[in-house]
Design a protein around this motif. Sequence first.
Motif, PDB file in Angstrom:
ATOM      1  N   ARG A   1       0.804  -1.210   0.000  1.00 24.62           N
ATOM      2  CA  ARG A   1       0.000   0.000   0.000  1.00 24.62           C
ATOM      3  C   ARG A   1       0.840   1.264   0.000  1.00 24.62           C
ATOM      4  NH1 ARG A   1      -4.362  -1.947   4.588  1.00 24.62           N
ATOM      5  NH2 ARG A   1      -5.691  -3.175   3.214  1.00 24.62           N
ATOM      6  N   ASP A   2       2.085   1.167   0.488  1.00 25.53           N
ATOM      7  CA  ASP A   2       2.915   2.363   0.585  1.00 25.53           C
ATOM      8  C   ASP A   2       3.684   2.642  -0.698  1.00 25.53           C
ATOM      9  OD1 ASP A   2       4.776   0.352   0.613  1.00 25.53           O
ATOM     10  OD2 ASP A   2       5.417   0.669   2.680  1.00 25.53           O
ATOM     11  N   GLY A   3       3.471   1.830  -1.748  1.00 21.46           N
ATOM     12  CA  GLY A   3       4.105   2.089  -3.030  1.00 21.46           C
ATOM     13  C   GLY A   3       5.541   1.645  -3.134  1.00 21.46           C
ATOM     14  N   GLN A   4       6.074   0.936  -2.135  1.00 23.73           N
ATOM     15  CA  GLN A   4       7.465   0.502  -2.174  1.00 23.73           C
ATOM     16  C   GLN A   4       7.668  -0.747  -3.021  1.00 23.73           C
ATOM     17  OE1 GLN A   4       9.265   0.191   1.688  1.00 23.73           O
ATOM     18  NE2 GLN A   4       8.516   2.176   2.387  1.00 23.73           N
ATOM     19  N   LEU A   5       6.577  -1.407  -3.429  1.00 21.70           N
ATOM     20  CA  LEU A   5       6.678  -2.605  -4.253  1.00 21.70           C
ATOM     21  C   LEU A   5       6.782  -2.174  -5.709  1.00 21.70           C
ATOM     22  CD1 LEU A   5       6.617  -5.704  -3.939  1.00 21.70           C
ATOM     23  CD2 LEU A   5       4.168  -5.612  -4.381  1.00 21.70           C
ATOM     24  N   THR A   6       8.008  -2.132  -6.232  1.00 25.05           N
ATOM     25  CA  THR A   6       8.216  -1.609  -7.583  1.00 25.05           C
ATOM     26  C   THR A   6       7.874  -2.620  -8.663  1.00 25.05           C
ATOM     27  OG1 THR A   6      10.539  -2.279  -7.488  1.00 25.05           O
ATOM     28  CG2 THR A   6      10.008  -0.030  -6.796  1.00 25.05           C
ATOM     29  N   GLY A   7       7.999  -3.902  -8.371  1.00 27.95           N
ATOM     30  CA  GLY A   7       7.693  -4.931  -9.353  1.00 27.95           C
ATOM     31  C   GLY A   7       7.090  -6.148  -8.690  1.00 27.95           C
ATOM     32  N   LEU A   8       6.168  -6.817  -9.398  1.00 24.09           N
ATOM     33  CA  LEU A   8       5.485  -7.975  -8.827  1.00 24.09           C
ATOM     34  C   LEU A   8       5.220  -8.985  -9.932  1.00 24.09           C
ATOM     35  CD1 LEU A   8       4.110  -9.145  -6.262  1.00 24.09           C
ATOM     36  CD2 LEU A   8       2.017  -8.005  -6.996  1.00 24.09           C
ATOM     37  N   LEU A   9       5.604 -10.247  -9.697  1.00 22.51           N
ATOM     38  CA  LEU A   9       5.316 -11.333 -10.625  1.00 22.51           C
ATOM     39  C   LEU A   9       4.383 -12.315  -9.930  1.00 22.51           C
ATOM     40  CD1 LEU A   9       7.673 -13.084 -13.081  1.00 22.51           C
ATOM     41  CD2 LEU A   9       6.200 -14.464 -11.619  1.00 22.51           C
ATOM     42  N   VAL A  10       3.244 -12.606 -10.553  1.00 21.68           N
ATOM     43  CA  VAL A  10       2.228 -13.467  -9.950  1.00 21.68           C
ATOM     44  C   VAL A  10       1.910 -14.598 -10.915  1.00 21.68           C
ATOM     45  CG1 VAL A  10      -0.072 -13.572  -8.933  1.00 21.68           C
ATOM     46  CG2 VAL A  10       1.245 -11.448  -8.801  1.00 21.68           C
ATOM     47  N   ALA A  27      -2.149  -4.426  -3.038  1.00 24.67           N
ATOM     48  CA  ALA A  27      -0.748  -4.606  -3.427  1.00 24.67           C
ATOM     49  C   ALA A  27      -0.609  -4.605  -4.946  1.00 24.67           C
ATOM     50  CB  ALA A  27      -0.209  -5.906  -2.841  1.00 24.67           C
ATOM     51  N   LEU A  28      -1.541  -5.263  -5.644  1.00 25.37           N
ATOM     52  CA  LEU A  28      -1.507  -5.269  -7.105  1.00 25.37           C
ATOM     53  C   LEU A  28      -1.675  -3.857  -7.659  1.00 25.37           C
ATOM     54  CD1 LEU A  28      -3.721  -8.411  -7.776  1.00 25.37           C
ATOM     55  CD2 LEU A  28      -1.306  -8.189  -8.375  1.00 25.37           C
ATOM     56  N   ALA A  29      -2.585  -3.098  -7.053  1.00 21.77           N
ATOM     57  CA  ALA A  29      -2.862  -1.746  -7.544  1.00 21.77           C
ATOM     58  C   ALA A  29      -1.690  -0.804  -7.318  1.00 21.77           C
ATOM     59  CB  ALA A  29      -4.119  -1.200  -6.867  1.00 21.77           C
ATOM     60  N   SER A  30      -0.944  -1.017  -6.229  1.00 23.70           N
ATOM     61  CA  SER A  30       0.130  -0.088  -5.885  1.00 23.70           C
ATOM     62  C   SER A  30       1.481  -0.492  -6.465  1.00 23.70           C
ATOM     63  CB  SER A  30       0.249   0.031  -4.361  1.00 23.70           C
ATOM     64  OG  SER A  30       0.592  -1.214  -3.778  1.00 23.70           O
ATOM     65  N   ALA A  31       1.601  -1.719  -6.978  1.00 21.46           N
ATOM     66  CA  ALA A  31       2.879  -2.165  -7.536  1.00 21.46           C
ATOM     67  C   ALA A  31       3.214  -1.358  -8.787  1.00 21.46           C
ATOM     68  CB  ALA A  31       2.824  -3.653  -7.866  1.00 21.46           C
ATOM     69  N   GLY A  32       4.489  -1.049  -8.944  1.00 20.86           N
ATOM     70  CA  GLY A  32       4.899  -0.254 -10.093  1.00 20.86           C
ATOM     71  C   GLY A  32       4.768  -0.989 -11.414  1.00 20.86           C
ATOM     72  N   PHE A  33       5.006  -2.303 -11.416  1.00 20.32           N
ATOM     73  CA  PHE A  33       4.949  -3.093 -12.652  1.00 20.32           C
ATOM     74  C   PHE A  33       4.534  -4.510 -12.280  1.00 20.32           C
ATOM     75  CE2 PHE A  33       6.542  -5.432 -16.334  1.00 20.32           C
ATOM     76  CZ  PHE A  33       6.220  -4.575 -17.384  1.00 20.32           C
TER      77      PHE A  33
END
Length: 252
Positions: A1-10, A27-33
Motif C-alpha cells: 500500500r505504501d508504493g514501495q513494491l516496484t515490481g510484482l510477478l504473480v 498490493a496489485l494496484a500499488s505495484a509499479g509493474f
Amino acid sequence: RDGQLTGLLVGGVDPADLPDPALAEAALASAGFVVSLEMFPSAVTEWADVVLPVAAAAEKAGSYLDWEGRVRSFDATLHGTGQLPDGRVLQGLADEMDVDLRLPTPEAARAELAALGAAHRPADGSSQPPVGLDVPPPPSPATDGPGEIAVLASWRQLLDVGTLQRDEPELAGTARPSVARLGVDAAARLGLVDGDRLTVSGATGSVTLPVRVTPMPDHVVWLPMRSPGSEVRTDLGTGPGGVVRLSAGSEL
C-alpha cells in the motif's frame, strides 16, 4: 500500500483465495509493474502490465496443496504442445536478468521447496510460528448483537467458481448447490429447518444461503469456500477457524 513494491510477478494466484483479498488487490494496484503468468483473464491480469501465457495442468508437471494442506504431485499427460510451463517461463526471465535460479526442471523445483520447508523446521521436531509477513488478523464480529456466535468451517467444493470453469457452463451446472450446514442444536435455537435462509456475518460482510441441518459439532457453521453466493474470504473477511455470527433470515 505504501508504493514501495516496484515490481510484482504473480503466477496462478487468485486474490480471492488469499487470507486478505482486499490487501492482495491493494498490493496489485500499488505495484509499479505487474507480470502475470496465466491461462485466462483474472483479477490479477486486470492489473498486469504484461501477461505471459503458460501451459495448462495437463501439459506440465507440478504439485498442489489439497484442502488438508497435503502436497499432491502430478506429471504431464500431454506432450509436444509447445506450451511453456510456469517454471520454464520463470527460468527464461531470470536468464535475461542474469540471475541463476537453478530450477531447470520440476524435480529441481520440488527439491528446492522441500529444502525451504526443512530449513524452517526445528531439529527437535517442536512446533514454531510460521515465518512471514506480520499482517494483523481481521476483527471478529461484535459478540453483543442478535443471533449467536459460531466458528466457521469451510473448504472448496470440487466444482465452484474457479477460473478454469469460466468457459464451461455445462460442467459448472453440475456443481453441488451452495448451502450452509449447521448442527441440529444450533438450528433448533435459531428456529431453522432445512431450506430456511441462514445469514452468516463476519467483519466485512455476510453470506446468506439455504441451511442444511447436518449432524456436526454445535457452535460450528460450514460454508463453501468459493461457490456462487459464498465467497468466504471476500464476503466475510475471515476464513476457516474464524468467529462469525449466525442469524435466521436474510438480515440481522
